[in-house]
Design a protein around this motif. Structure first.
Motif, PDB file in Angstrom:
ATOM      1  N   VAL A  37     -28.904   3.881  21.180  1.00 36.61           N
ATOM      2  CA  VAL A  37     -27.682   4.376  21.826  1.00 36.61           C
ATOM      3  C   VAL A  37     -26.778   3.230  22.264  1.00 36.61           C
ATOM      4  O   VAL A  37     -25.585   3.204  21.956  1.00 36.61           O
ATOM      5  CB  VAL A  37     -28.037   5.274  23.035  1.00 36.61           C
ATOM      6  CG1 VAL A  37     -26.772   5.637  23.814  1.00 36.61           C
ATOM      7  CG2 VAL A  37     -28.742   6.538  22.565  1.00 36.61           C
ATOM      8  N   THR A  38     -27.348   2.258  22.984  1.00 35.88           N
ATOM      9  CA  THR A  38     -26.520   1.170  23.520  1.00 35.88           C
ATOM     10  C   THR A  38     -26.016   0.233  22.421  1.00 35.88           C
ATOM     11  O   THR A  38     -24.922  -0.320  22.535  1.00 35.88           O
ATOM     12  CB  THR A  38     -27.294   0.350  24.567  1.00 35.88           C
ATOM     13  OG1 THR A  38     -28.506  -0.186  23.985  1.00 35.88           O
ATOM     14  CG2 THR A  38     -27.642   1.206  25.766  1.00 35.88           C
ATOM     15  N   LYS A  93     -13.209  -2.006  20.097  1.00 36.64           N
ATOM     16  CA  LYS A  93     -12.035  -1.328  20.651  1.00 36.64           C
ATOM     17  C   LYS A  93     -11.217  -2.263  21.534  1.00 36.64           C
ATOM     18  O   LYS A  93      -9.983  -2.140  21.607  1.00 36.64           O
ATOM     19  CB  LYS A  93     -12.483  -0.097  21.444  1.00 36.64           C
ATOM     20  CG  LYS A  93     -11.345   0.705  22.044  1.00 36.64           C
ATOM     21  CD  LYS A  93     -11.875   1.903  22.802  1.00 36.64           C
ATOM     22  CE  LYS A  93     -10.735   2.683  23.442  1.00 36.64           C
ATOM     23  NZ  LYS A  93     -11.239   3.873  24.207  1.00 36.64           N
ATOM     24  N   ILE A 127     -21.386  -4.930  26.462  1.00 32.48           N
ATOM     25  CA  ILE A 127     -20.449  -4.170  27.301  1.00 32.48           C
ATOM     26  C   ILE A 127     -20.026  -5.010  28.504  1.00 32.48           C
ATOM     27  O   ILE A 127     -18.843  -5.043  28.885  1.00 32.48           O
ATOM     28  CB  ILE A 127     -21.093  -2.847  27.761  1.00 32.48           C
ATOM     29  CG1 ILE A 127     -21.349  -1.943  26.557  1.00 32.48           C
ATOM     30  CG2 ILE A 127     -20.206  -2.134  28.789  1.00 32.48           C
ATOM     31  CD1 ILE A 127     -22.148  -0.700  26.865  1.00 32.48           C
ATOM     32  N   TYR A 176     -23.031   2.088  20.596  1.00 31.17           N
ATOM     33  CA  TYR A 176     -21.917   2.302  21.525  1.00 31.17           C
ATOM     34  C   TYR A 176     -21.283   0.976  21.934  1.00 31.17           C
ATOM     35  O   TYR A 176     -20.049   0.868  22.023  1.00 31.17           O
ATOM     36  CB  TYR A 176     -22.391   3.051  22.770  1.00 31.17           C
ATOM     37  CG  TYR A 176     -21.302   3.193  23.801  1.00 31.17           C
ATOM     38  CD1 TYR A 176     -20.278   4.126  23.647  1.00 31.17           C
ATOM     39  CD2 TYR A 176     -21.264   2.344  24.918  1.00 31.17           C
ATOM     40  CE1 TYR A 176     -19.260   4.236  24.587  1.00 31.17           C
ATOM     41  CE2 TYR A 176     -20.247   2.448  25.855  1.00 31.17           C
ATOM     42  CZ  TYR A 176     -19.251   3.392  25.681  1.00 31.17           C
ATOM     43  OH  TYR A 176     -18.236   3.495  26.604  1.00 31.17           O
ATOM     44  N   SER A 177     -22.105  -0.041  22.201  1.00 29.21           N
ATOM     45  CA  SER A 177     -21.571  -1.324  22.661  1.00 29.21           C
ATOM     46  C   SER A 177     -20.711  -1.995  21.595  1.00 29.21           C
ATOM     47  O   SER A 177     -19.674  -2.588  21.905  1.00 29.21           O
ATOM     48  CB  SER A 177     -22.714  -2.258  23.077  1.00 29.21           C
ATOM     49  OG  SER A 177     -23.554  -2.573  21.972  1.00 29.21           O
ATOM     50  N   GLY A 202     -27.064  -4.514  24.058  1.00 27.27           N
ATOM     51  CA  GLY A 202     -26.158  -3.408  24.362  1.00 27.27           C
ATOM     52  C   GLY A 202     -25.491  -3.563  25.718  1.00 27.27           C
ATOM     53  O   GLY A 202     -24.261  -3.508  25.842  1.00 27.27           O
ATOM     54  N   ARG A 226     -19.035  -0.448  19.228  1.00 24.10           N
ATOM     55  CA  ARG A 226     -17.796   0.338  19.174  1.00 24.10           C
ATOM     56  C   ARG A 226     -16.882  -0.019  20.344  1.00 24.10           C
ATOM     57  O   ARG A 226     -15.671  -0.190  20.173  1.00 24.10           O
ATOM     58  CB  ARG A 226     -18.132   1.832  19.194  1.00 24.10           C
ATOM     59  CG  ARG A 226     -16.919   2.730  19.102  1.00 24.10           C
ATOM     60  CD  ARG A 226     -17.328   4.189  19.113  1.00 24.10           C
ATOM     61  NE  ARG A 226     -16.164   5.062  19.055  1.00 24.10           N
ATOM     62  CZ  ARG A 226     -16.223   6.393  19.106  1.00 24.10           C
ATOM     63  NH1 ARG A 226     -17.417   6.984  19.186  1.00 24.10           N
ATOM     64  NH2 ARG A 226     -15.120   7.110  19.060  1.00 24.10           N
ATOM     65  N   PHE A 227     -17.472  -0.156  21.521  1.00 23.29           N
ATOM     66  CA  PHE A 227     -16.722  -0.511  22.723  1.00 23.29           C
ATOM     67  C   PHE A 227     -16.124  -1.915  22.583  1.00 23.29           C
ATOM     68  O   PHE A 227     -14.966  -2.164  22.953  1.00 23.29           O
ATOM     69  CB  PHE A 227     -17.656  -0.446  23.932  1.00 23.29           C
ATOM     70  CG  PHE A 227     -16.986  -0.700  25.253  1.00 23.29           C
ATOM     71  CD1 PHE A 227     -16.201   0.274  25.847  1.00 23.29           C
ATOM     72  CD2 PHE A 227     -17.146  -1.913  25.899  1.00 23.29           C
ATOM     73  CE1 PHE A 227     -15.581   0.043  27.065  1.00 23.29           C
ATOM     74  CE2 PHE A 227     -16.538  -2.160  27.117  1.00 23.29           C
ATOM     75  CZ  PHE A 227     -15.748  -1.166  27.701  1.00 23.29           C
TER      76      PHE A 227
END
Length: 279
Positions: free
Chosen positions: A259-260, A270, A175, A263-264, A171, A266-267
């Motif tokens: 969580v990470t 993007k 990022i 989210y990572s 994660g 998705r980030f």
């Protein structure tokens, strides 16, 4: 002659994205194999470094924390065995985090010339550290034979906690890989974070020794470190009844991974289409 048409769109559903990654699975194995070969290419000792590094680290930390720090006075087993799981996890976590954060930048030529799901590059870095982990675990068994220590059935759970260690690094590393494309300072920050994390993780000592300091607030912060949860879990399954399972560090680890991880990804999705612009 058979031909296949591939339609490239700017936005894909999660299902289509996963199918596309599976379609490039051969590239995944090629990148993983290349990273392993490059790591040991033109080295005198070759794969021997995977033995020397953890062995020397275990010996030095066992001496520093055990003999000088006097932390081995209350241990029922040799302190080298206590240190070994911490060293295995930390070397794997730090190496995975470093490789993940640099993965896109180091493969800039590939990213800028060929189309493929960019997520394959960071995913392929898992095998770079697995070779060292496997050798370190074999080294642990040799030390167990030397000290006549016999682990129990919980050793079967070692692969699970090794995987969780990679996911804990994945994660943050993913990022960092995205940010490193735009801001090359990240490549300088990560080694500093790794060096700092070494001292706030229970690599050469037990988490229980932090609890016994009489500072409850510090212990609560300490167990939030995902590496703490990984090390505690590996000690639990490698050291028989010596180390109890620590829910205080395991629950935050699971939450951190969930969580990470999502989210990572998705980030990453993007920003992956803009990598070429910054590279």
């Amino acid at each position: 002659m058979n031909s296949r048409e591939r339609i490239i769109t700017a936005k894909k559903s999660t299902t289509d994205y996963l199918k596309e990654i599976w379609g490039f699975k051969e590239l995944f194995w090629i990148l993983a194999k290349r990273d392993i070969l490059v790591k040991y290419k033109q080295t005198v000792l070759g794969i021997g470094w995977s033995v020397i590094r953890p062995l020397v680290t275990m010996i030095v930390m066992a001496f520093a924390f055990g003999k000088i720090g006097k932390l081995d006075t209350n241990t029922a087993i040799p302190f080298t065995l206590v240190v070994a799981p911490g060293v295995i996890i930390w070397l794997f976590f730090s190496q995975s985090l470093q490789a993940l954060s640099q993965s896109i930048v180091l493969n800039s030529n590939l990213v800028s010339k060929v189309y493929f799901p960019r997520l394959i590059i960071p995913l392929s870095t898992i095998f770079l550290g697995l070779v060292d982990v496997l050798i370190s675990i074999i080294l642990f068994f040799i030390i167990c034979i030397w000290y006549q220590f016999l682990p129990d059935w919980k050793l079967l759970l070692v692969p699970l906690f090794i995987l969780m260690t990679f996911l804990a690094a994945f994660g943050i590393g993913l990022i960092s890989a995205v940010l490193n494309v735009k801001f090359r300072d990240i490549g300088q920050i990560i080694p500093f974070v790794i060096q700092f994390g070494y001292f706030i993780s229970p690599v050469g000592y037990l988490t229980e020794s932090v609890r016994s300091t009489g500072q409850p607030w510090f212990y609560k912060l300490f167990v939030l470190n995902p590496v703490t949860g990984c090390i505690d879990a590996l000690r639990w399954c490698m050291l028989d009844d010596f180390a109890a399972f620590n829910w205080d560090s395991f629950v935050p680890l699971v939450i951190f991974i969930v969580v990470t991880f999502f989210y990572s990804i998705r980030f990453f999705r993007k920003h992956e289409n803009s990598f070429v612009d910054h590279i």
